[in-house]
Design an enzyme around this catalytic site. Sequence first.
Site, PDB file in Angstrom:
ATOM      1  CG  ASN A   1      -1.671   1.234   1.423  1.00  0.00           C
ATOM      2  OD1 ASN A   1      -1.194   2.171   2.066  1.00  0.00           O
ATOM      3  ND2 ASN A   1      -2.862   1.278   0.869  1.00  0.00           N
TER       4      ASN A   1
ATOM      5  CB  CYS B   1      -6.302  -1.454  -0.370  1.00  0.00           C
ATOM      6  SG  CYS B   1      -5.310  -0.037  -0.909  1.00  0.00           S
TER       7      CYS B   1
END
Length: 181
Positions: free
Chosen positions: A123, A156
């Site tokens: 991320n 995500c």
Amino acid sequence: MKSKHSIVGVTGSIAAYKACDLVRRLQKNHFSVDVVMTKEAVEFITPLTLQALTNGKVYYDMFKAPIDYGTEHIALAKRAEVIVIAPATANIIGKIANGIYDDLLTCVVAASKAPVIIAPAMNTGMYENAAVQDNIRKLKRLGMRFVGPRRGQLACGDSGMGCLEEIDTIVRCVQQALRVL
């Protein structure tokens, strides 16, 4: 052409499935491949999948009773002409940067004299974290090479820096490390 011996390290990232493509592309470019997975990686992709692609053993548990009772991490480290960790999580980067060798992959990296190429995938917030960036700088100072990450759509749902670099780019980096273009 004599094949070069590579180790592909796979860690616990959603991008672990891309290791299959990396293995195939390295083989197509005359690399023999051993795969070393972290215990987290086997939650994303099975060793059997990579074993089928390599026609060889996939290593993922340093403490499982060995068949030959050898020191697998040392044998793998000696055989390696290049080690590529793809995908590389913040965790594996931090462990290697700080001398924490508590699994098979980190022990192979510690014991090997081969060039190490790290392809991060995580991320954006994790990648941009100050500690992760410090660890990356430290590993670069120690001679480890980084390829990527790149900007893109993350698993995500976020968009930003953290996508695993394109497989062709990773393969070129491996070839450059051994000057076999």
